[in-house]
Design a protein around this motif. Sequence first.
Motif, PDB file in Angstrom:
ATOM      1  N   LEU A  83       5.150  -2.389  18.619  1.00 44.79           N
ATOM      2  CA  LEU A  83       4.695  -1.081  18.163  1.00 44.79           C
ATOM      3  C   LEU A  83       5.345  -0.798  16.828  1.00 44.79           C
ATOM      4  O   LEU A  83       6.557  -0.974  16.670  1.00 44.79           O
ATOM      5  N   ALA A  84       4.540  -0.384  15.851  1.00 43.03           N
ATOM      6  CA  ALA A  84       5.053  -0.086  14.513  1.00 43.03           C
ATOM      7  C   ALA A  84       4.671   1.326  14.098  1.00 43.03           C
ATOM      8  O   ALA A  84       3.666   1.877  14.565  1.00 43.03           O
ATOM      9  N   LYS A  85       5.496   1.881  13.217  1.00 41.03           N
ATOM     10  CA  LYS A  85       5.208   3.195  12.635  1.00 41.03           C
ATOM     11  C   LYS A  85       5.133   3.046  11.121  1.00 41.03           C
ATOM     12  O   LYS A  85       6.066   2.530  10.495  1.00 41.03           O
ATOM     13  N   LEU A  86       4.025   3.523  10.543  1.00 35.57           N
ATOM     14  CA  LEU A  86       3.849   3.526   9.096  1.00 35.57           C
ATOM     15  C   LEU A  86       3.881   4.961   8.601  1.00 35.57           C
ATOM     16  O   LEU A  86       3.278   5.853   9.208  1.00 35.57           O
ATOM     17  N   THR A  87       4.576   5.177   7.488  1.00 34.22           N
ATOM     18  CA  THR A  87       4.630   6.506   6.864  1.00 34.22           C
ATOM     19  C   THR A  87       4.503   6.341   5.355  1.00 34.22           C
ATOM     20  O   THR A  87       4.829   5.281   4.794  1.00 34.22           O
ATOM     21  N   LEU A  88       4.059   7.398   4.702  1.00 31.08           N
ATOM     22  CA  LEU A  88       3.931   7.365   3.251  1.00 31.08           C
ATOM     23  C   LEU A  88       5.315   7.323   2.601  1.00 31.08           C
ATOM     24  O   LEU A  88       6.229   8.028   3.038  1.00 31.08           O
ATOM     25  N   LYS A  89       5.472   6.479   1.598  1.00 31.33           N
ATOM     26  CA  LYS A  89       6.739   6.436   0.878  1.00 31.33           C
ATOM     27  C   LYS A  89       6.964   7.765   0.147  1.00 31.33           C
ATOM     28  O   LYS A  89       6.027   8.341  -0.403  1.00 31.33           O
ATOM     29  N   GLN A  90       8.191   8.214   0.181  1.00 30.24           N
ATOM     30  CA  GLN A  90       8.531   9.446  -0.508  1.00 30.24           C
ATOM     31  C   GLN A  90       8.512   9.231  -2.017  1.00 30.24           C
ATOM     32  O   GLN A  90       9.041   8.236  -2.524  1.00 30.24           O
ATOM     33  N   GLN A  91       7.855  10.141  -2.717  1.00 27.58           N
ATOM     34  CA  GLN A  91       7.759  10.029  -4.188  1.00 27.58           C
ATOM     35  C   GLN A  91       9.087  10.448  -4.846  1.00 27.58           C
ATOM     36  O   GLN A  91       9.736  11.344  -4.386  1.00 27.58           O
ATOM     37  N   ASN A 136       0.811  -1.214   0.000  1.00 26.05           N
ATOM     38  CA  ASN A 136       0.000   0.000   0.000  1.00 26.05           C
ATOM     39  C   ASN A 136       0.846   1.266   0.000  1.00 26.05           C
ATOM     40  O   ASN A 136       0.390   2.326   0.436  1.00 26.05           O
ATOM     41  N   ASN A 137       2.079   1.148  -0.494  1.00 29.32           N
ATOM     42  CA  ASN A 137       2.977   2.296  -0.653  1.00 29.32           C
ATOM     43  C   ASN A 137       3.279   2.998   0.665  1.00 29.32           C
ATOM     44  O   ASN A 137       3.334   4.226   0.747  1.00 29.32           O
ATOM     45  N   LEU A 138       3.480   2.182   1.710  1.00 36.65           N
ATOM     46  CA  LEU A 138       3.807   2.709   3.029  1.00 36.65           C
ATOM     47  C   LEU A 138       5.138   2.131   3.504  1.00 36.65           C
ATOM     48  O   LEU A 138       5.430   0.958   3.287  1.00 36.65           O
ATOM     49  N   GLU A 139       5.927   2.960   4.150  1.00 36.21           N
ATOM     50  CA  GLU A 139       7.105   2.481   4.858  1.00 36.21           C
ATOM     51  C   GLU A 139       6.660   1.930   6.216  1.00 36.21           C
ATOM     52  O   GLU A 139       5.755   2.467   6.845  1.00 36.21           O
ATOM     53  N   CYS A 140       7.289   0.851   6.653  1.00 38.10           N
ATOM     54  CA  CYS A 140       6.918   0.227   7.926  1.00 38.10           C
ATOM     55  C   CYS A 140       8.162   0.058   8.786  1.00 38.10           C
ATOM     56  O   CYS A 140       9.158  -0.518   8.352  1.00 38.10           O
ATOM     57  N   GLU A 141       8.108   0.579   9.990  1.00 41.51           N
ATOM     58  CA  GLU A 141       9.253   0.519  10.909  1.00 41.51           C
ATOM     59  C   GLU A 141       8.832  -0.142  12.214  1.00 41.51           C
ATOM     60  O   GLU A 141       7.813   0.217  12.807  1.00 41.51           O
ATOM     61  N   LEU A 142       9.606  -1.121  12.657  1.00 40.50           N
ATOM     62  CA  LEU A 142       9.383  -1.741  13.960  1.00 40.50           C
ATOM     63  C   LEU A 142      10.003  -0.840  15.018  1.00 40.50           C
ATOM     64  O   LEU A 142      11.222  -0.722  15.106  1.00 40.50           O
ATOM     65  N   VAL A 143       9.169  -0.184  15.801  1.00 37.53           N
ATOM     66  CA  VAL A 143       9.653   0.798  16.774  1.00 37.53           C
ATOM     67  C   VAL A 143      10.083   0.130  18.070  1.00 37.53           C
ATOM     68  O   VAL A 143      11.145   0.435  18.623  1.00 37.53           O
ATOM     69  N   LYS A 144       9.264  -0.802  18.554  1.00 42.91           N
ATOM     70  CA  LYS A 144       9.552  -1.407  19.858  1.00 42.91           C
ATOM     71  C   LYS A 144       8.818  -2.739  19.972  1.00 42.91           C
ATOM     72  O   LYS A 144       7.686  -2.880  19.497  1.00 42.91           O
TER      73      LYS A 144
END
Length: 237
Positions: free
Chosen positions: A229-237, A213-221
């Motif tokens: 706990l995860a953080k999702l952000t929009l991928k940079q175009q 879904n064009n999202l970055e996914c980071e395992l925070v903790k």
Amino acid sequence: MQTDILGAAVLDFQKGNYTTDIKTYSSLEEEDIIPIPYLFRSYAEMPPLEKKALQLAKGTILDIGCGAGSHSLYLQETGKNVTALDSSKGAIEVCKARGITKTVCINLYDFKDQKFDTLLLLMNGIGLAGKLNHINKFLTQLKSFLNPGGQILLDSSDILYMFDPDEDGGYWIPDVEYYGEVSFEMEYQSKKSESFNWLYLDYNTLQRAAVANNLECELVKEGEHFDYLAKLTLKQQ
């Protein structure tokens, strides 16, 4: 019409009429409880994953599935701009009674035309997706709420540990699309909800869904009991 089990329970607690907890019946276990006082916990009583998510929340914040509003209340008290959202009328009434100034009582998919810097989905908020084959629709809806540079903070659990191991070192899992799909019913006093679907998502599956879904996914903790706990952000175009 769905019975507002959660709303009835937290309203009773807020009004000083706490006598019993919510009983839950699921496809995984016969009976469990949701302790109502836990839904009113202070920041000091929250687990480390929740504390970390609240520390990372920034800008305009949407607390999705806010329940009794403990996360929103803490954020508001620390000067953050937070809106509490829940489909439970009783839960939103409690949020207002606790002093939360921005609330929305609406189904997530009916919420439109507002943007936020942080979306908060705690206490396994990804569960609102219901089933794994709904995850793309769910993430698409979340993306529609994000400002440029915004973030989605969510926690969930890998519930594989709840299944019996087999002789080969694997796990015996019923014939379902995905083992994290659970059906629940809730009961409070003499009222019982209809069955509803709830999703627990292991991190690798979340990561694959995010990428799709064009999202970055980071395992925070990572937590102490197969949770994260995860953080999702929009991928940079």
